[in-house]
Design a protein around this motif. Structure first.
Motif, PDB file in Angstrom:
ATOM      1  N   TRP A   1      -2.615  -5.743   7.545  1.00 36.04           N
ATOM      2  CA  TRP A   1      -3.926  -5.355   6.953  1.00 36.04           C
ATOM      3  C   TRP A   1      -5.008  -4.179   8.312  1.00 36.04           C
ATOM      4  O   TRP A   1      -5.342  -3.306   7.712  1.00 36.04           O
ATOM      5  CB  TRP A   1      -4.483  -6.318   6.903  1.00 36.04           C
ATOM      6  CG  TRP A   1      -5.957  -6.531   6.825  1.00 36.04           C
ATOM      7  CD1 TRP A   1      -6.234  -6.310   4.941  1.00 36.04           C
ATOM      8  CD2 TRP A   1      -7.481  -6.305   7.396  1.00 36.04           C
ATOM      9  NE1 TRP A   1      -7.496  -6.170   5.246  1.00 36.04           N
ATOM     10  CE2 TRP A   1      -8.549  -5.829   6.953  1.00 36.04           C
ATOM     11  CE3 TRP A   1      -7.496  -6.155   8.779  1.00 36.04           C
ATOM     12  CZ2 TRP A   1      -9.819  -5.060   7.059  1.00 36.04           C
ATOM     13  CZ3 TRP A   1      -9.015  -5.676   9.417  1.00 36.04           C
ATOM     14  CH2 TRP A   1      -9.864  -5.837   8.138  1.00 36.04           C
ATOM     15  N   ALA A   2      -4.508  -4.589   9.478  1.00 35.20           N
ATOM     16  CA  ALA A   2      -5.359  -4.436  10.690  1.00 35.20           C
ATOM     17  C   ALA A   2      -4.347  -2.433  10.127  1.00 35.20           C
ATOM     18  O   ALA A   2      -5.565  -1.735  10.784  1.00 35.20           O
ATOM     19  CB  ALA A   2      -5.054  -4.417  12.147  1.00 35.20           C
ATOM     20  N   ARG A   3      -3.127  -2.491  10.251  1.00 35.89           N
ATOM     21  CA  ARG A   3      -2.322  -1.307  10.126  1.00 35.89           C
ATOM     22  C   ARG A   3      -2.933   0.146   9.100  1.00 35.89           C
ATOM     23  O   ARG A   3      -3.303   1.154  10.216  1.00 35.89           O
ATOM     24  CB  ARG A   3      -1.320  -0.855  10.301  1.00 35.89           C
ATOM     25  CG  ARG A   3      -0.050  -0.335  10.053  1.00 35.89           C
ATOM     26  CD  ARG A   3      -0.431   0.558  11.649  1.00 35.89           C
ATOM     27  NE  ARG A   3       0.709   1.492  11.101  1.00 35.89           N
ATOM     28  CZ  ARG A   3       0.329   3.251  12.528  1.00 35.89           C
ATOM     29  NH1 ARG A   3       0.006   2.901  13.047  1.00 35.89           N
ATOM     30  NH2 ARG A   3       1.040   4.044  11.635  1.00 35.89           N
ATOM     31  N   PRO A   4      -3.704  -0.251   8.372  1.00 34.93           N
ATOM     32  CA  PRO A   4      -3.106   0.419   7.073  1.00 34.93           C
ATOM     33  C   PRO A   4      -5.232   1.292   7.620  1.00 34.93           C
ATOM     34  O   PRO A   4      -5.681   1.745   6.947  1.00 34.93           O
ATOM     35  CB  PRO A   4      -3.251   0.049   5.854  1.00 34.93           C
ATOM     36  CG  PRO A   4      -3.107  -1.067   6.168  1.00 34.93           C
ATOM     37  CD  PRO A   4      -2.729  -1.359   7.633  1.00 34.93           C
ATOM     38  N   VAL A   5      -6.261  -0.189   7.903  1.00 34.27           N
ATOM     39  CA  VAL A   5      -6.946  -0.138   7.752  1.00 34.27           C
ATOM     40  C   VAL A   5      -7.394  -0.066   9.031  1.00 34.27           C
ATOM     41  O   VAL A   5      -8.575   1.445   9.301  1.00 34.27           O
ATOM     42  CB  VAL A   5      -7.971  -1.727   7.480  1.00 34.27           C
ATOM     43  CG1 VAL A   5      -9.538  -1.141   7.310  1.00 34.27           C
ATOM     44  CG2 VAL A   5      -7.661  -2.390   6.038  1.00 34.27           C
ATOM     45  N   TRP A   6      -7.036  -0.289  10.411  1.00 32.83           N
ATOM     46  CA  TRP A   6      -8.218   0.068  11.707  1.00 32.83           C
ATOM     47  C   TRP A   6      -7.472   1.343  11.905  1.00 32.83           C
ATOM     48  O   TRP A   6      -7.339   1.725  12.772  1.00 32.83           O
ATOM     49  CB  TRP A   6      -8.154  -1.228  12.319  1.00 32.83           C
ATOM     50  CG  TRP A   6      -8.799  -1.899  11.830  1.00 32.83           C
ATOM     51  CD1 TRP A   6     -10.017  -2.004  11.167  1.00 32.83           C
ATOM     52  CD2 TRP A   6      -8.939  -3.521  12.515  1.00 32.83           C
ATOM     53  NE1 TRP A   6     -10.657  -2.568  11.421  1.00 32.83           N
ATOM     54  CE2 TRP A   6     -10.398  -3.973  11.980  1.00 32.83           C
ATOM     55  CE3 TRP A   6      -8.423  -3.726  13.105  1.00 32.83           C
ATOM     56  CZ2 TRP A   6     -11.089  -4.934  12.285  1.00 32.83           C
ATOM     57  CZ3 TRP A   6      -8.772  -5.176  13.569  1.00 32.83           C
ATOM     58  CH2 TRP A   6     -10.143  -6.239  13.033  1.00 32.83           C
ATOM     59  N   GLY A   7      -5.628   1.464  11.581  1.00 33.12           N
ATOM     60  CA  GLY A   7      -4.509   2.416  12.188  1.00 33.12           C
ATOM     61  C   GLY A   7      -4.003   2.066  13.373  1.00 33.12           C
ATOM     62  O   GLY A   7      -3.319   2.935  14.063  1.00 33.12           O
ATOM     63  N   ILE A   8      -4.345   0.774  13.427  1.00 32.83           N
ATOM     64  CA  ILE A   8      -3.062   0.126  14.589  1.00 32.83           C
ATOM     65  C   ILE A   8      -2.644  -1.081  14.206  1.00 32.83           C
ATOM     66  O   ILE A   8      -3.807  -2.196  13.634  1.00 32.83           O
ATOM     67  CB  ILE A   8      -4.099  -0.234  16.215  1.00 32.83           C
ATOM     68  CG1 ILE A   8      -5.830  -0.628  15.347  1.00 32.83           C
ATOM     69  CG2 ILE A   8      -4.150   1.158  16.952  1.00 32.83           C
ATOM     70  CD1 ILE A   8      -6.803  -0.826  17.110  1.00 32.83           C
TER      71      ILE A   8
END
Lengths: 258, 244, 224
Positions: free
Chosen positions: A126-133
């Motif tokens: 979830w964090a990859r697309p949303v926070w970019g990491i």
């Protein structure tokens, strides 16, 4: 008796299957797609129930560890825990009576590690697309990671002790210490983060959730919880059978050498 | 326990139906044994017969799987700490601290056993086991025999009601065996209750009152020492326990 | 009660006397700690500017590694020489054995720190705020040895022994390490302890909870 127990398990299995299907339908058909995050946000319906069940599982480990030691202590040791229970006759095989608690602790720990692993996988997804990491040392994620380590250590400890009785005793102590550590880990990690505020303040479970999302989340939690207990009962049954096999082996050995 | 008279005896050590399993492996299978107050019982058995397990259970170091036992009138399951104050234990390991001197070892254990008048008691015991001249040397400089004698002194420190000896002779040279034998004979004369477990038929035969043979986790023979001579014992042992 | 305390000190005194003679544990811990710091130095090329923030972390990681070494030895020595059995055979409350062992381990860690911290400060030209540093060292090390003693007793009875202890101990002492590092950082930065009250509270809570729980559960990990 075993058959009736099985039927109960199967009914629970059917219920969890039905509610999972319902939850899936609600997640993809009923709940609106989040405007900013898009479809990725739907991971949230898997992430949150997994986290809840990991904590529930570790709580079960904690309680059954206490009950294991208390049951064992009954009759031949002075322990503060004894006083919580009615005085019982010194049992000949007190540890046999305590045994079910150890089985419960082990089963819950295994399933808890499974759900904690799900949390640790769905979080970065979830964090990859949303926070970019992929990974961030967010307070909740970090706390879950540390808990994951504690309960993996619990399983490693069990794997490294051959004697069943000692294995149960040692892991019960770790089951108690590990869970009491949870609030301390949580606060220390949270305060540690607040000194370096990152992109982590975003709280996906904010109070301003639209009602459709909240309903879907509730259904998802219910479905996962049913699934959890279904798995737990199966795991318990497996462990009980394993114990029975051990006892049969013992009986055979005795009659064989007699 | 087959005659009526025996039931009148006050047992200092009383074992009933004691079993111990390590996993599926039985170490003891329904042991029944009684040692009267002041009696010296020699328990013979080959390695792996269960001697160590039995002694460790009686010393409260190991919980039994089933059955009960009483030592000095106390239940091993419920009154472990009480029993520990009343027994002396010697095994093939000296159970001593080798970076402390003999005197320091005795003083340390004396404090754990709340021994009164430690100084005098230490003098007396060091004298008895013949270590007075080496009392201020570190235990690690001791020979095996001296360590074993000090271990015996440690076990006698609190004047225990019951002595449990597990292969106390193992690894000793003949001279040291003889020396230890003398000390043990002294115990027998002073009416200490003693359980001596050994695989060597030569040891303990002379000084014991009663004999028992343990094989494969069971007491296979039990009787008065005076009822047979060494030859007969050896034959019995070979019959029950295989190799003599 | 008096008997209990006197037995705690008998066991503690025995351990200290034996250690003063052999220096087996302390010398091992100390040399190991020096090596860890040396490696850190190569790894980070510690410069003066960033030292205050890194020093706290370097020191506590070093203490944790050296501490694990000492904890392991404290029970392995007893177990291998069979003397633990002598201890368990005596009419001593298992809680007394726990307290004595825990205090012994705490003293070993504190002694290592007492040599290491000034040395480290000297070599890295760092001001040493001794007074505010003391409570942080004490509380952090206490928490570490409170749970460490129980886990070390467990680890010696498992198949993998030395490997088991850090696996058990490190995740559980995370709160101690975080709190102690943060508090030490502030102290090295020249500020006083009142600004780290929250961290001290975490340390105290950890120490109290785990000393009590370990005291109560120790009999389950030490006997067979």
């Amino acid at each position: 008796m075993a058959e009736r127990g099985n039927r109960g398990v199967e009914v629970l299995g059917g219920l969890s299957l039905l509610s999972l299907a319902g939850a899936l339908a609600a997640i993809f058909l009923y709940a609106p797609t989040e405007r900013v995050m898009g479809i990725v946000q739907k991971i949230f319906y898997f992430h949150v129930p997994s986290a809840w069940l990991a904590y529930l599982a570790f709580f079960i480990v904690f309680v059954s560890s206490i009950l294991y030691l208390a049951e064992r202590a009954r009759g031949f040791s002075i322990s503060l825990l004894i006083r919580l229970f009615p005085p019982a006759r010194a049992s000949l095989r007190s540890w046999v009576k305590a045994r079910p608690w150890d089985r419960l602790a082990l089963s819950a720990a295994e399933i808890g590690v499974l759900f904690a692993t799900l949390v640790l996988i769905t979080g970065p997804l979830w964090a990859r697309p949303v926070w970019g990491i992929w990974w961030t040392w967010d307070a909740r994620l970090t706390t879950t990671l540390i808990l994951w380590f504690i309960y993996v250590a619990y399983l490693v400890l069990r794997a490294n002790i051959d004697d069943r009785e000692r294995r149960a005793r040692f892991s019960a102590v770790l089951g108690i210490i590990g869970f009491l550590d949870v609030p301390l880990v949580h606060f220390s990690v949270e305060w540690w983060r607040t000194t370096h505020p990152g992109p982590t303040v975003i709280n996906p479970a904010g109070p301003s959730l639209p009602p459709e999302m909240l309903q879907t989340l509730m259904l998802s939690i219910l479905a996962f919880t049913l699934l959890f207990f279904y798995m737990l009962l199966h795991r318990l049954r497996l462990e009980r059978m394993r114990d029975e096999v051990e006892e049969l082996k013992t009986a055979l050995e005795v009659s064989g050498t007699a | 326990m087959n005659s009526g008279a025996e039931q009148q005896i006050q047992w200092e050590v009383e074992v009933k139906g004691l079993s111990k399993y390590f996993g599926p492996r039985p170490a003891l299978r329904g042991i029944n044994l009684g040692i009267a107050r002041g009696e010296f019982l020699a328990l013979f058995g080959p390695n792996g017969a269960g001697k160590t397990t039995l002694i460790r259970i009686l010393a409260t170091l190991l919980p039994p799987t089933a059955g009960t036992a009483k030592v000095a009138g106390k239940d091993i399951r419920r009154e472990g700490e009480g029993i520990r104050g009343l027994i002396g234990f010697v095994s093939h390991l000296p159970l001593l601290y080798d970076n402390l001197t003999a005197r320091e070892n005795l003083s340390f254990f004396g404090r754990l056993y709340s021994v009164l008048d430690l100084e005098a008691r230490g003098d007396e015991l060091l004298e008895e086991v013949g270590l007075t001249h080496r009392q201020h040397d570190l235990v690690r400089t001791y020979s095996r025999g001296m360590q074993q004698r000090l271990a015996l002194a440690r076990a006698l420190l609190h004047d225990p009601a019951v002595l449990l000896l597990d292969e106390p002779y193992s690894g000793l040279d003949p001279q040291a065996v003889e020396r230890l034998q003398e000390v043990l004979a002294g115990l027998a004369r002073r009416n200490k209750t003693v359980l001596l477990a050994t695989h060597n038929l030569e040891e303990g035969f002379e000084i014991s009152h009663r004999l028992a043979i343990l094989a494969q986790g069971r007491i296979v023979w039990e009787g008065e020492r005076d009822a047979l001579d060494r030859q007969e014992l050896r034959a019995l042992y070979r019959q029950y326990a295989g190799a003599g | 009660m008096i008997g209990f305390i006197s037995k705690v000190f008998a066991i503690l005194g025995k351990d200290l006397t034996a250690e003063i003679r052999s220096r087996e544990i302390l010398s091992g811990m100390f040399i190991f700690a020096l090596l860890v710091i040396l490696i850190f130095n190569f790894a980070f090329e510690l410069q003066r500017g960033e030292l205050a923030s890194l020093a706290a972390g370097v020191l506590w990681v070093t203490f944790a590694f050296a501490g694990v070494l000492g904890l392991n030895r404290s029970f392995v020595l007893e177990k291998d020489r069979g003397s633990l059995e002598g201890l368990l055979l005596s009419p001593v409350d298992r809680g007394a054995i726990y307290l004595a062992k825990m205090l012994g381990n705490l003293i070993f860690i504190l002694v290592t720190e007492a040599i290491l911290v000034p040395l480290f400060a000297f070599v890295s030209n760092l001001a040493l705020p001794l007074l505010p540093l003391l409570p942080v060292l004490l509380l952090g090390s206490l928490g570490f040895s409170a749970v460490g003693t129980v886990f070390a007793a467990m680890a010696t009875s498992t198949r993998t022994r030395e490997i088991m202890l850090p696996i058990l101990l490190f995740p559980v002492v995370v709160p101690v390490v975080i709190a102690a590092v943060k508090a030490t950082e502030v102290v090295f930065g020249g500020r006083d302890l009142s600004s780290v009250a929250d961290w001290l509270r975490i340390l105290i809570a950890f120490d109290v909870i785990f000393t009590v729980v370990s005291f109560l559960t120790f009999e389950y990990v030490i006997s067979e």
